[in-house]
Design a protein around this motif. Structure first.
Motif, mmCIF file in Angstrom:
data_model
loop_
_atom_site.group_PDB
_atom_site.id
_atom_site.type_symbol
_atom_site.label_atom_id
_atom_site.label_comp_id
_atom_site.label_asym_id
_atom_site.label_seq_id
_atom_site.Cartn_x
_atom_site.Cartn_y
_atom_site.Cartn_z
ATOM 1 N N TYR A 92 43.978 2.018 4.992
ATOM 2 C CA TYR A 92 43.054 0.881 5.055
ATOM 3 C C TYR A 92 41.881 1.172 5.983
ATOM 4 O O TYR A 92 40.738 0.875 5.667
ATOM 5 C CB TYR A 92 43.759 -0.385 5.569
ATOM 6 N N ARG A 93 42.177 1.739 7.145
ATOM 7 C CA ARG A 93 41.146 1.980 8.153
ATOM 8 C C ARG A 93 40.223 3.140 7.801
ATOM 9 O O ARG A 93 39.091 3.199 8.278
ATOM 10 C CB ARG A 93 41.782 2.247 9.513
ATOM 11 N N GLN A 94 40.714 4.090 7.008
ATOM 12 C CA GLN A 94 39.925 5.275 6.667
ATOM 13 C C GLN A 94 39.938 5.469 5.143
ATOM 14 O O GLN A 94 40.644 6.331 4.628
ATOM 15 C CB GLN A 94 40.494 6.509 7.355
ATOM 16 N N PRO A 95 39.169 4.684 4.419
ATOM 17 C CA PRO A 95 39.187 4.765 2.958
ATOM 18 C C PRO A 95 38.851 6.156 2.411
ATOM 19 O O PRO A 95 39.237 6.489 1.303
ATOM 20 C CB PRO A 95 38.129 3.743 2.521
ATOM 21 N N ARG A 96 38.178 6.977 3.200
ATOM 22 C CA ARG A 96 37.868 8.343 2.756
ATOM 23 C C ARG A 96 39.152 9.124 2.485
ATOM 24 O O ARG A 96 39.169 10.033 1.656
ATOM 25 C CB ARG A 96 37.013 9.058 3.797
ATOM 26 N N LEU A 97 40.217 8.764 3.183
ATOM 27 C CA LEU A 97 41.504 9.428 2.965
ATOM 28 C C LEU A 97 42.034 9.170 1.558
ATOM 29 O O LEU A 97 42.618 10.054 0.934
ATOM 30 C CB LEU A 97 42.544 8.950 3.984
ATOM 31 N N VAL A 98 41.853 7.952 1.071
ATOM 32 C CA VAL A 98 42.347 7.595 -0.264
ATOM 33 C C VAL A 98 41.743 8.513 -1.316
ATOM 34 O O VAL A 98 42.451 9.038 -2.171
ATOM 35 C CB VAL A 98 42.067 6.111 -0.576
ATOM 36 N N GLY A 99 40.448 8.722 -1.263
ATOM 37 C CA GLY A 99 39.797 9.606 -2.230
ATOM 38 C C GLY A 99 40.306 11.032 -2.143
ATOM 39 O O GLY A 99 40.596 11.662 -3.161
ATOM 40 N N ALA A 100 40.446 11.545 -0.928
ATOM 41 C CA ALA A 100 40.937 12.918 -0.750
ATOM 42 C C ALA A 100 42.377 13.048 -1.239
ATOM 43 O O ALA A 100 42.727 14.023 -1.924
ATOM 44 C CB ALA A 100 40.830 13.327 0.713
ATOM 45 N N LEU A 101 43.211 12.073 -0.914
ATOM 46 C CA LEU A 101 44.611 12.129 -1.353
ATOM 47 C C LEU A 101 44.729 11.954 -2.867
ATOM 48 O O LEU A 101 45.554 12.618 -3.506
ATOM 49 C CB LEU A 101 45.441 11.075 -0.623
ATOM 50 N N ASN A 102 43.910 11.075 -3.440
ATOM 51 C CA ASN A 102 43.940 10.913 -4.899
ATOM 52 C C ASN A 102 43.565 12.218 -5.596
ATOM 53 O O ASN A 102 44.192 12.600 -6.591
ATOM 54 C CB ASN A 102 43.018 9.785 -5.349
ATOM 55 N N ASP A 103 42.552 12.911 -5.082
ATOM 56 C CA ASP A 103 42.166 14.203 -5.655
ATOM 57 C C ASP A 103 43.300 15.209 -5.515
ATOM 58 O O ASP A 103 43.629 15.932 -6.448
ATOM 59 C CB ASP A 103 40.917 14.751 -4.969
ATOM 60 N N LEU A 104 43.889 15.246 -4.341
ATOM 61 C CA LEU A 104 44.971 16.189 -4.059
ATOM 62 C C LEU A 104 46.194 15.933 -4.941
ATOM 63 O O LEU A 104 46.855 16.866 -5.392
ATOM 64 C CB LEU A 104 45.369 16.070 -2.583
ATOM 65 N N MET A 105 46.465 14.670 -5.215
ATOM 66 C CA MET A 105 47.681 14.292 -5.957
ATOM 67 C C MET A 105 47.401 13.972 -7.425
ATOM 68 O O MET A 105 48.233 13.372 -8.103
ATOM 69 C CB MET A 105 48.332 13.094 -5.268
ATOM 70 N N GLN A 106 46.258 14.400 -7.930
ATOM 71 C CA GLN A 106 45.848 14.086 -9.295
ATOM 72 C C GLN A 106 46.884 14.519 -10.325
ATOM 73 O O GLN A 106 47.163 13.801 -11.275
ATOM 74 C CB GLN A 106 44.504 14.736 -9.578
ATOM 75 N N MET A 107 47.475 15.697 -10.170
ATOM 76 C CA MET A 107 48.437 16.179 -11.162
ATOM 77 C C MET A 107 49.691 15.309 -11.244
ATOM 78 O O MET A 107 50.427 15.361 -12.214
ATOM 79 C CB MET A 107 48.822 17.633 -10.898
ATOM 80 N N TYR A 108 49.926 14.486 -10.201
ATOM 81 C CA TYR A 108 51.093 13.597 -10.189
ATOM 82 C C TYR A 108 50.736 12.185 -10.661
ATOM 83 O O TYR A 108 51.603 11.316 -10.674
ATOM 84 C CB TYR A 108 51.681 13.528 -8.774
ATOM 85 N N ASN A 109 49.466 11.953 -11.014
ATOM 86 C CA ASN A 109 49.005 10.624 -11.410
ATOM 87 C C ASN A 109 49.356 9.584 -10.350
ATOM 88 O O ASN A 109 49.862 8.510 -10.657
ATOM 89 C CB ASN A 109 49.580 10.203 -12.770
ATOM 90 N N LEU A 110 49.079 9.915 -9.098
ATOM 91 C CA LEU A 110 49.423 9.037 -7.984
ATOM 92 C C LEU A 110 48.174 8.347 -7.464
ATOM 93 O O LEU A 110 47.145 8.989 -7.245
ATOM 94 C CB LEU A 110 50.064 9.854 -6.858
ATOM 95 N N GLU A 111 48.257 7.037 -7.283
ATOM 96 C CA GLU A 111 47.178 6.238 -6.696
ATOM 97 C C GLU A 111 47.583 5.911 -5.262
ATOM 98 O O GLU A 111 48.576 5.228 -5.040
ATOM 99 C CB GLU A 111 46.961 4.950 -7.481
ATOM 100 N N THR A 112 46.804 6.413 -4.288
ATOM 101 C CA THR A 112 47.187 6.252 -2.886
ATOM 102 C C THR A 112 46.562 5.034 -2.212
ATOM 103 O O THR A 112 46.879 4.757 -1.063
ATOM 104 C CB THR A 112 46.832 7.520 -2.081
ATOM 105 N N ASN A 113 45.712 4.309 -2.925
ATOM 106 C CA ASN A 113 45.138 3.092 -2.358
ATOM 107 C C ASN A 113 46.275 2.094 -2.104
ATOM 108 O O ASN A 113 46.973 1.725 -3.035
ATOM 109 C CB ASN A 113 44.109 2.501 -3.313
ATOM 110 N N PRO A 114 46.450 1.647 -0.845
ATOM 111 C CA PRO A 114 47.563 0.735 -0.555
ATOM 112 C C PRO A 114 47.441 -0.630 -1.252
ATOM 113 O O PRO A 114 48.423 -1.354 -1.336
ATOM 114 C CB PRO A 114 47.540 0.578 0.960
ATOM 115 N N ASP A 115 46.257 -0.952 -1.775
ATOM 116 C CA ASP A 115 46.080 -2.213 -2.498
ATOM 117 C C ASP A 115 46.474 -2.107 -3.966
ATOM 118 O O ASP A 115 46.491 -3.122 -4.669
ATOM 119 C CB ASP A 115 44.625 -2.674 -2.410
ATOM 120 N N ALA A 116 46.785 -0.903 -4.452
ATOM 121 C CA ALA A 116 47.135 -0.743 -5.861
ATOM 122 C C ALA A 116 48.401 -1.512 -6.172
ATOM 123 O O ALA A 116 49.407 -1.388 -5.502
ATOM 124 C CB ALA A 116 47.317 0.741 -6.183
ATOM 125 N N ARG A 117 48.354 -2.298 -7.183
ATOM 126 C CA ARG A 117 49.509 -3.119 -7.591
ATOM 127 C C ARG A 117 50.025 -2.619 -8.904
ATOM 128 O O ARG A 117 50.881 -2.931 -9.525
ATOM 129 C CB ARG A 117 49.099 -4.583 -7.714
#
Length: 167
Positions: free
Chosen positions: A142-167
């Motif tokens: 939440y505090r560092q949204p830039r992390l969400v983008g980096a983690l989403n890119d890193l975990m793309q092959m797993y189809n993982l959404e790292t945004n904590p607001d994802a429902r």
């Protein structure tokens, strides 16, 4: 279907295969991705505690956190590099370290040390991606949204959404 009642550590020998299977079988968002909370039901975070250390000898330790992301994504790291130390090793070296809480943000003599439940050096690249992703708390995301983008890119092959607001 996988046994979702078993929580495993990120150093489990079959981690990558089990994560791939689990995320395919479990709840997904409308776009086919799984929210990070689903992965957290299968694999625990390796990160136990954080410390800032002055003049830490980083030889023999693996980069984790933002420093790992800096090496493998578009995320730019802080001045202080992050390294992972296994808990039993931390207990051995802790008395000899200069732990600090007050320091300049650009002070490169400060290292961010994460105490992990196992030695991060034992992980292959894919397992390290999973472990680093799980090492972030929702509050950090939440505090560092830039992390969400980096983690989403890193975990793309797993189809993982790292945004904590994802429902």
């Amino acid at each position: 279907m996988s046994d979702s009642s078993v929580l495993m550590m990120a150093d489990h020998p079959d981690l990558v295969e089990r994560v791939e299977t689990y995320l395919r079988e479990m709840y997904t968002l409308g776009d086919g991705r799984s929210p990070l909370r689903v992965l957290r039901t299968l694999v625990s975070s390796p990160r136990l505690a954080d410390f800032r250390v002055r003049n830490f000898n980083t030889d023999g330790y693996a980069m984790v956190g933002d420093s790992f992301l800096d090496e493998h994504s578009m995320l730019a790291d802080w001045s202080q590099k992050s390294y992972g130390v296994e808990l039993s090793r931390w207990r051995q070296i802790y008395p000899t370290l200069e732990i600090v809480s007050d320091y300049e943000l650009r002070d490169e003599l400060i290292t961010r040390v994460q105490v992990w439940s196992f030695d991060p050096k034992v992980l292959g690249f894919e397992a390290m991606k999973i472990a680093v992703t799980l090492s972030y708390t929702d509050l950090e995301l939440y505090r560092q949204p830039r992390l969400v983008g980096a983690l989403n890119d890193l975990m793309q092959m797993y189809n993982l959404e790292t945004n904590p607001d994802a429902r």
